[in-house]
Motif scaffolding. Structure first.
Motif, PDB file in Angstrom:
ATOM      1  N   LYS A  40       0.769  -1.356  -0.088  1.00 36.39           N
ATOM      2  CA  LYS A  40      -0.047   0.027   0.104  1.00 36.39           C
ATOM      3  C   LYS A  40       0.901   1.368  -0.017  1.00 36.39           C
ATOM      4  N   LEU A  41       2.114   0.965   0.105  1.00 33.67           N
ATOM      5  CA  LEU A  41       3.034   2.295  -0.049  1.00 33.67           C
ATOM      6  C   LEU A  41       3.303   2.782  -1.356  1.00 33.67           C
ATOM      7  N   THR A  42       2.325   3.776  -1.913  1.00 36.17           N
ATOM      8  CA  THR A  42       2.392   4.345  -3.176  1.00 36.17           C
ATOM      9  C   THR A  42       2.890   5.651  -3.537  1.00 36.17           C
ATOM     10  N   TRP A  43       4.181   5.707  -2.703  1.00 32.14           N
ATOM     11  CA  TRP A  43       4.959   7.059  -2.979  1.00 32.14           C
ATOM     12  C   TRP A  43       6.426   6.685  -2.295  1.00 32.14           C
ATOM     13  N   ARG A  44       7.294   7.671  -2.576  1.00 31.02           N
ATOM     14  CA  ARG A  44       8.731   7.215  -2.168  1.00 31.02           C
ATOM     15  C   ARG A  44       8.980   8.332  -1.057  1.00 31.02           C
ATOM     16  N   ILE A  45       9.671   7.573   0.096  1.00 32.42           N
ATOM     17  CA  ILE A  45       9.983   8.461   1.218  1.00 32.42           C
ATOM     18  C   ILE A  45      11.401   8.182   1.472  1.00 32.42           C
ATOM     19  N   GLY A  46      12.164   9.173   1.247  1.00 32.77           N
ATOM     20  CA  GLY A  46      13.511   9.341   1.828  1.00 32.77           C
ATOM     21  C   GLY A  46      13.373   9.919   3.283  1.00 32.77           C
ATOM     22  N   TYR A  47      13.801   9.361   4.203  1.00 29.03           N
ATOM     23  CA  TYR A  47      13.685   9.587   5.547  1.00 29.03           C
ATOM     24  C   TYR A  47      15.319   9.728   6.251  1.00 29.03           C
ATOM     25  N   GLY A  48      15.133  10.899   7.176  1.00 34.34           N
ATOM     26  CA  GLY A  48      16.272  10.872   8.167  1.00 34.34           C
ATOM     27  C   GLY A  48      15.734  10.305   9.365  1.00 34.34           C
ATOM     28  N   ASP A  49      16.910   9.867  10.205  1.00 37.88           N
ATOM     29  CA  ASP A  49      16.490   9.131  11.276  1.00 37.88           C
ATOM     30  C   ASP A  49      16.616   9.956  12.563  1.00 37.88           C
ATOM     31  N   ILE A  50      15.725   9.924  13.664  1.00 34.03           N
ATOM     32  CA  ILE A  50      15.297  11.052  14.410  1.00 34.03           C
ATOM     33  C   ILE A  50      16.161  10.692  15.726  1.00 34.03           C
ATOM     34  N   GLU A  51      16.209   9.474  16.190  1.00 33.54           N
ATOM     35  CA  GLU A  51      16.746   9.042  17.519  1.00 33.54           C
ATOM     36  C   GLU A  51      18.090   8.688  17.909  1.00 33.54           C
ATOM     37  N   THR A  52      18.788   8.707  16.832  1.00 37.59           N
ATOM     38  CA  THR A  52      20.504   8.377  17.066  1.00 37.59           C
ATOM     39  C   THR A  52      20.880   9.587  17.810  1.00 37.59           C
ATOM     40  N   PHE A  53      20.602  10.772  17.127  1.00 38.40           N
ATOM     41  CA  PHE A  53      21.224  12.050  17.735  1.00 38.40           C
ATOM     42  C   PHE A  53      20.744  12.247  19.279  1.00 38.40           C
ATOM     43  N   GLY A  54      22.040  12.502  20.129  1.00 37.92           N
ATOM     44  CA  GLY A  54      21.716  12.642  21.321  1.00 37.92           C
ATOM     45  C   GLY A  54      21.618  11.336  22.073  1.00 37.92           C
ATOM     46  N   ASN A  55      21.829  10.233  21.530  1.00 36.34           N
ATOM     47  CA  ASN A  55      21.941   9.002  22.240  1.00 36.34           C
ATOM     48  C   ASN A  55      23.147   8.329  21.631  1.00 36.34           C
ATOM     49  N   THR A  56      23.966   8.786  21.161  1.00 30.18           N
ATOM     50  CA  THR A  56      25.476   8.460  20.755  1.00 30.18           C
ATOM     51  C   THR A  56      26.324   9.103  21.344  1.00 30.18           C
ATOM     52  N   ASP A  57      27.222   8.350  22.477  1.00 30.76           N
ATOM     53  CA  ASP A  57      28.406   9.132  22.858  1.00 30.76           C
ATOM     54  C   ASP A  57      29.503   9.177  21.750  1.00 30.76           C
ATOM     55  N   LEU A  58      29.679  10.522  21.512  1.00 29.55           N
ATOM     56  CA  LEU A  58      30.777  10.643  20.442  1.00 29.55           C
ATOM     57  C   LEU A  58      31.998  10.571  20.886  1.00 29.55           C
ATOM     58  N   ASP A  59      32.470  10.425  22.104  1.00 31.83           N
ATOM     59  CA  ASP A  59      33.655  10.353  22.555  1.00 31.83           C
ATOM     60  C   ASP A  59      34.270   9.010  22.389  1.00 31.83           C
ATOM     61  N   VAL A  60      33.192   7.881  22.464  1.00 31.01           N
ATOM     62  CA  VAL A  60      33.728   6.568  22.616  1.00 31.01           C
ATOM     63  C   VAL A  60      33.267   5.828  21.378  1.00 31.01           C
ATOM     64  N   GLN A  61      32.320   6.380  20.511  1.00 35.60           N
ATOM     65  CA  GLN A  61      31.778   5.719  19.390  1.00 35.60           C
ATOM     66  C   GLN A  61      31.959   6.461  18.157  1.00 35.60           C
ATOM     67  N   ASN A  62      32.215   5.973  16.982  1.00 26.19           N
ATOM     68  CA  ASN A  62      32.244   6.479  15.460  1.00 26.19           C
ATOM     69  C   ASN A  62      31.029   6.366  15.072  1.00 26.19           C
ATOM     70  N   LEU A  63      30.657   6.994  13.766  1.00 27.60           N
ATOM     71  CA  LEU A  63      29.302   7.061  13.408  1.00 27.60           C
ATOM     72  C   LEU A  63      29.523   6.485  12.007  1.00 27.60           C
ATOM     73  N   LYS A  64      30.420   5.476  11.626  1.00 26.71           N
ATOM     74  CA  LYS A  64      30.618   4.697  10.441  1.00 26.71           C
ATOM     75  C   LYS A  64      29.335   3.708  10.224  1.00 26.71           C
ATOM     76  N   ALA A  65      28.927   3.169  11.341  1.00 29.10           N
ATOM     77  CA  ALA A  65      27.996   2.220  11.369  1.00 29.10           C
ATOM     78  C   ALA A  65      26.759   3.042  10.937  1.00 29.10           C
ATOM     79  N   ALA A  66      26.412   4.208  11.345  1.00 28.99           N
ATOM     80  CA  ALA A  66      25.225   4.896  11.164  1.00 28.99           C
ATOM     81  C   ALA A  66      25.439   5.378   9.427  1.00 28.99           C
ATOM     82  N   ALA A  67      26.470   5.915   9.153  1.00 25.67           N
ATOM     83  CA  ALA A  67      27.047   6.068   7.681  1.00 25.67           C
ATOM     84  C   ALA A  67      26.701   5.054   6.817  1.00 25.67           C
ATOM     85  N   ALA A  68      26.764   3.699   7.161  1.00 23.80           N
ATOM     86  CA  ALA A  68      26.386   2.934   6.227  1.00 23.80           C
ATOM     87  C   ALA A  68      25.239   2.452   6.000  1.00 23.80           C
TER      88      ALA A  68
END
Length: 638
Positions: free
Chosen positions: A294-322
């Protein structure tokens, strides 16, 4: 003989699957005797287009395209009508519009948003009494997170009650007051602004935040404090982002029917793709629609919840980039970012000094919500000190690890300038590829001195021109006429500077109003704002199709009518290129083709051509919106 038969069968299968066979296959649909605006690199105009399966198989003259027809090809005589590629909106709030438009028959418990009605509120006690009543009515189990949705909005001019409401919610309410009537549950309350830009939390919720994210809060927090220096429960990003996942836990089965009806409205406007941002529960609902066919259009979406819930000091964002670009041609991730780096109207981060009133909450946000600043300048004398800037750290980590920054609200001139500073530094530190296809959404206020930098950095500027034009009267009141006629959505100036500029609606407008605003720069009262920023109709179409396709990372598949691309097409009721600009908003699409299938037919066109395709919506935009069952107080967060 047996082995020969197997070999022969395999050869037949291979032949059928070969590109040559696909090219020779007769089209399923041909639209002819029209004016087809291909929006290819030459902006070619042809007479006909053929569709085979879900792709465009031929474009050209009537004679050439009709010659490819087979006995079962459906042929539609356009009688001179215009055809354009499916419209791509690079920033539109979808789930909020669907829930607000069609959620009226659902309960607060269905939506996990418990409404507080401010229509009769005179004091803090009135608010707390309502909350206490809701706690009794719903009998929440101890420990359950609860989200109270205040049915007020401070994003516009408000009314005579708005200043008093703001004083109650911002000055008199705090975590301890709210805790008096909600002692056994962690509670969040909306602040009359989009939910991703702030909450009021009760003591139990604040205790959870400090216990689980205390170090983060002390370094990055952005929260308000009382006269003793204690967190008073008012949270701004990124502090508020730590709790936002608790507000998105609705069931896909409840949301999906609302989203489907909203999607049908957009098909009637000729919109076949949008870029938006989705929380996990809304994403689940769209995934359910896709699974159900029933999805009769295209949705390019941005993730909402990762930002603010990722410790940038100890994690990288390569998995998110993938994950960026992953998904199907109907539902895929286009980026991951902060959702917003400032507010809107009086909360848009600005270097300008106000000369008049903008909104009822001006005094609480004297320079806006400037999330990318190194210093937190929230509500005067109540802003917590910060030692780090999570927003800047996120942007730099994104470039380092190849994560695309997009789908993010960047409204004020100071925010645009800050982001350009970051991008220039990152391109110098790494290379221009580090910020490839990054985008800043809205263009609400852009300082003219930044036009050359926009061209040089080659980031996308996604502009909500209709909203800018409509808001220019308020900008003039707050900052003066010169600003109102130079800063909001300066399309032409950014294009002349070599910028990559696309169009968005942001709100739930009739999309052809946005086209009209780009071409005429007139608001709905007929006032003209920044006439030097007009673009012609052809350019506006490119900004909503071919160029927008690049923004959503699908430029090789959608955005123009070319052989081999996905067949997203719209038949219009009048000649888009020649009608007066003031009449563009009167356009009514007659047919929308999505992925090779006719999914919408205007009732007039259906009657004229005896056209009633199986599964298609036969109606009009005006009729479809009559189905709405509005739900008040829904956040415009997405």
């Amino acid at each position: 003989m047996k082995s020969f038969t197997k070999f022969g069968f395999m050869m037949v299968v291979l032949a059928l699957l070969s590109p040559g066979w696909l090219a020779a296959q007769a089209p399923d649909l041909i639209l002819h005797n029209g004016k087809v605006l291909t929006v290819d690199s030459n902006f070619s105009v042809v007479q006909a287009v053929a569709v085979t399966a879900n792709k465009i198989s031929a474009v050209g003259t009537d004679a050439a395209v009709l010659a490819t027809a087979g006995p079962s090809t459906q042929k539609i005589d356009l009688k001179g009508r215009t055809v354009i590629p499916g419209i791509i909106d690079t920033h539109r709030h979808m789930y909020g519009a669907a829930e607000g438009g069609y959620g009226g028959n659902l309960t607060d418990d269905d939506m996990r948003r418990y409404a507080v009605d401010w229509s009769g509120v005179k004091s803090k006690e009135d608010v707390l009494a309502q909350v206490k009543g809701l706690m009794t009515k719903w009998n929440f189990p101890p420990g359950k997170w609860i989200y109270f949705n205040n049915r007020i909005s401070f994003t516009g001019n408000g009314d005579e009650n708005s200043p008093g409401f703001a004083k109650i919610l911002y000055d008199e309410m705090n975590q301890w007051e709210l805790d008096k009537v909600t002692p056994n549950n962690p509670v969040l309350m909306s602040l009359g602004i989009p939910d991703f830009q702030g909450f009021l939390a009760n003591k139990k919720a604040m205790d959870w935040v400090m216990a689980n994210h205390g170090d983060f809060m002390k370094a990055n927090g952005r929260f308000w404090v009382d006269n003793q220096g204690r967190p008073d429960g008012h949270l701004e990003p990124p502090a508020s982002r730590l709790v936002i996942p608790f507000t998105y836990d609705r069931k896909a089965e409840i949301l999906a029917p609302l989203y489907e009806k909203n999607m049908q409205e957009h098909l009637s406007m000729g919109m076949t793709a949008i870029s938006t941002r989705l929380p996990k529960d809304s994403l689940g609902a769209y995934q359910l629609l896709e699974k159900q066919g029933k999805l009769t259009w295209r949705i390019g979406y941005g993730d909402i919840e990762t930002f603010g819930n990722t410790d940038l000091d100890v994690q990288n964002l390569k998995a998110a980039a993938a994950k960026v670009g992953q998904g199907s041609d109907r539902l895929w991730m286009t980026g991951m970012g902060p959702t917003a780096i400032d507010g809107v109207s009086s909360r848009a981060c600005t270097d300008l000094k106000r000369v008049g009133t903008y909104t009822p909450i001006d005094s609480w946000f004297p320079q806006g919500q400037c999330d990318t600043d190194g210093e937190y300048r929230g509500s005067p004398k109540r802003a917590s000190a910060i030692t780090k800037n999570y927003y800047k750290d996120w942007v730099y980590a994104s470039a380092r690890d190849g994560l695309r920054f997009a789908n993010t609200h960047v409204a004020g001139d100071r925010s645009v300038g800050n982001m350009l500073n970051f991008v220039e530094q990152l391109q110098q530190q790494y290379s221009p590829a580090a910020t490839k296809d990054w985008g800043l959404d809205h263009c609400d206020m852009v300082n003219p001195k930044d036009f050359p930098r926009i061209g040089k950095t080659q980031i996308f500027m996604s502009c909500y021109v209709l909203r800018s034009v409509e808001n220019s009267v308020n900008i003039a009141r707050a900052y003066g006429n010169q600003v109102a006629n130079t800063y909001p959505s300066p399309l032409n100036s950014m294009l002349k500077a070599g910028g990559r500029v696309v169009l968005e609606s942001d709100s739930g407008s009739y999309i052809w109003e946005d086209f009209r605003a780009a071409v005429t720069r007139k608001d709905r009262q007929g006032r003209v704002w920044a006439p030097q920023e007009r673009v012609d109709a052809a350019t506006a179409l490119k900004m909503f199709t071919a160029w927008a396709a690049d923004y959503v990372l699908k430029g090789d598949k959608i955005g123009s009518i070319e052989k081999g691309k996905l067949a997203d097409l719209v038949v219009l009721d009048r000649d888009y290129l020649t009608i007066p600009g003031e009449e563009i908003d009167q356009i009514q699409p007659q047919v929308t083709v999505f992925d090779g299938k006719i999914v919408y037919v205007h009732s007039n066109f259906a009657a004229e051509n005896n056209l009633r395709p199986a599964g298609a919506v036969i109606s009009s935009y005006q009729e479809l919106i009559k189905r709405r069952t509005p739900r008040a107080g829904v956040s415009t967060g997405g």
